[in-house]
Design a protein around this motif. Structure first.
Motif, PDB file in Angstrom:
ATOM      1  N   GLU A  56       0.861  -1.393   0.057  1.00  0.00           N
ATOM      2  CA  GLU A  56      -0.032  -0.011  -0.232  1.00  0.00           C
ATOM      3  C   GLU A  56       0.788   1.051   0.133  1.00  0.00           C
ATOM      4  N   ASN A  96      -8.126   2.049   3.726  1.00  0.00           N
ATOM      5  CA  ASN A  96      -7.024   1.367   3.112  1.00  0.00           C
ATOM      6  C   ASN A  96      -6.483   0.331   3.857  1.00  0.00           C
ATOM      7  N   GLY A 125      -4.014  -3.519  -0.952  1.00  0.00           N
ATOM      8  CA  GLY A 125      -3.052  -3.735  -1.957  1.00  0.00           C
ATOM      9  C   GLY A 125      -2.847  -4.884  -2.401  1.00  0.00           C
TER      10      GLY A 125
END
Length: 553
Positions: A56, A96, A125
């Motif tokens: 990420e 995230n 990610g």
């Protein structure tokens, strides 16, 4: 005879190559990162709730100054904070997470966000596209399948250039009613690839219920003698609390709260408020007996916790429903269901001619005051919550995760305003403490009270650290009864006799003041009933987070 142009001298060639081509010069190319940040800024997703991993990191290079990165120390905390923020603000929140392991850690609160109908754009990610065929370390196998079925939509874009449009589509789906979380898996090498800006567009997030179906509901409301309203979280999500109050007053309807409702959708001190329905079919029918019409607004009809038998509504009563979720309407067992935005539907019902006058129903009985304990006893939960109710301001936001104390809270800590209460619709633990952090971030300057059970708090206690780092005015009130009381109280339903031990439900030895101090938060433990009011008042006046651990029977 053709005449050829003179061949240029090599030095002239170099000079020409070094000159800028002003006629054909193009603007610097946008990257995927640029396009995603630009879109997120336009739709107000400038707070990013995250716990980073290696795949990420490229998303956050050259982090924009007008964005806020909110760090959670575990992925469930991250999603819980984002959920509280999105519910309190009414806007989608950007999350995230790390690839498979991080999403797995977050799944409990993703499930809760799905049940809460919370708009979250969750990104995670993924390993670089070039090595995905080799099953690399930290890759997410079938990444889009991991969060299902508890996201509305899930995608790993086919090309890097598709990522910005995937984020835009995810945001639109998250915000469309019924709202909910969505998921986008993004390979680590996509962020620096060229991309185009997401075009401007205008999208409607709500739909108006069918007028003919609403007319049928309105006619039944006008004709009935003793209506009951059953309100759920979609009323508050739609900003329709005041409108529902007007509709209830017009029809002189008693108003009940639907089972397992995570928001305040009717002021609990109002003359027409009648109380809370349990998640048991027979008890719901018993409580609603005597009403000839039951109108579920923004709520399923009904959510059950244990198997039941018999009718879903009292004999002789009609069932109507106004709900933003067509899936919920589809399994409603009987009656008339209108699907669409709750506020728009209520406004249409209010536009009908005023019905005939009805007599006001009898008011709800006033509960007796909880008494202080004897000198050698612990205080009751009722006394603790009564004291908290007297110490707090009605403007404070209460975020609750104390399942065994919830019925007592509903008696002694009434919520009086829209947006003043949050809990989990899912029943999954680990939501309350981080959701309080998110709510405080969304409502700067407002006091948030996190009312949490001792067992519940240990699922996401890392949220205290985030509250300290953000200097948020949160009062954490931990009700410590040294057990998973909800399980012990529920055991007789499954055949446990009086006094039978329930394995795995005792929680001795937890020191919440010490745990809070280790994360930089001041705290106090209160065992004497006479000391509770002053301790709560000090914590509620603190400029930042403070914790009060209350030892209860």
């Amino acid at each position: 005879m053709a005449v050829s142009a003179p061949h240029p001298h090599p030095s002239n060639q170099r000079d020409q190559l070094n000159q800028p081509n002003t006629r054909n010069a193009a603007a610097p190319a946008l990257t995927v990162r640029d396009a995603v940040i630009d879109f997120a800024r336009r739709v107000g997703m400038t707070s990013i709730f995250a716990n980073p991993g290696s795949t990420e990191l490229p998303m956050f290079r050259d982090f924009p100054a007008d964005f806020r990165y909110v760090l959670g120390l575990q992925e469930a905390v991250v999603v819980g904070m984002a959920d509280g923020y999105a519910q309190a603000s009414g806007r989608a929140a950007l999350v995230n997470l790390h690839s498979a392991a991080g999403v797995g850690n977050a799944m409990g609160n993703i499930f809760t966000a799905f049940r809460n109908r919370t708009p979250l754009v969750i990104t995670a990610g993924q390993q670089a596209r070039s090595i995905l065929p080799f099953d690399p370390f930290l890759a997410a196998t079938q990444a889009t399948e991991l969060p299902r079925p508890y996201v509305k939509w899930s995608i790993e874009p086919a090309r890097a250039q598709d990522v910005p449009l995937a984020i835009a589509r995810a945001w639109a789906i998250a915000m469309q009613e019924p709202r909910g979380p969505v998921f986008v898996s993004i390979p680590v090498d996509d962020w620096d690839q060229p991309a185009e800006r997401v075009p401007e567009r205008v999208l409607a997030h709500v739909t108006r219920p069918d007028p003919q179906t609403l007319a049928q509901i309105g006619a039944r409301l006008d004709a009935c003698e003793r209506p009951a309203f059953v309100v759920g979280g979609a009323v508050d999500r739609a900003g329709a609390v005041e409108d529902v109050v007007r509709l209830a007053e017009r029809h002189r309807a008693r108003v009940y709260v639907a089972p397992m409702t995570g928001r305040c959708s009717f002021p609990e001190t109002h003359r027409l408020f009648a109380g809370f329905l349990p998640a048991m079919r027979e008890r719901i029918v018993e409580i609603l007996d005597g009403h000839d019409l039951v109108f579920a607004l923004g709520a399923p009809a009904f959510t059950y916790h244990v198997e039941g038998q018999g009718p879903h509504v009292p004999h002789g009563a009609e069932l109507c429903q106004l709900i933003d979720d067509p899936g919920t309407a589809a399994w409603t067992p009987q009656g008339v269901a209108a699907v669409g935005n709750v506020r728009l539907g209520v406004l249409d019902l209010l536009d009908r001619p005023a019905p005939r006058e009805r007599a006001l129903p009898a008011p709800r009985a006033v509960p007796p005051r909880a008494l202080p304990p004897a000198a050698d006893e612990r205080m009751s939960v009722a006394y603790a919550l009564q004291t908290l109710g007297e110490a707090r301001s009605a403007a404070d936001i209460v975020v609750e995760e104390a399942p065994s104390a919830r019925p007592v809270m509903q008696t002694y800590l009434p919520i009086e305003r829209a947006g003043g209460f949050l809990t989990m619709d899912s029943g999954g633990l680990g939501y309350g403490m981080p959701a309080a952090v998110g709510a405080a971030l969304a409502k700067p300057g407002e006091r948030v009270i996190a009312l949490i059970g001792d067992g519940s708090s240990m699922y996401s206690i890392q949220a205290i650290w985030s509250a300290v780092q953000q200097r948020l005015p949160i009062t954490f009130v931990i009700l410590n009864n040294t057990r998973y009381a909800a399980l012990q109280d529920f055991a007789p339903v499954f055949g446990f006799g009086p006094g039978d031990p329930v394995q795995g439900t005792d929680l001795p030895g937890l020191d919440f003041v010490a745990l809070a101090a280790g994360m930089g938060c001041s705290g106090v433990r209160v065992s004497a009933a006479g000391e509770l009011s002053e301790a709560l008042q000090r914590a509620l006046a603190a400029g930042g987070p403070a914790l009060v651990e209350v030892l209860v029977a």
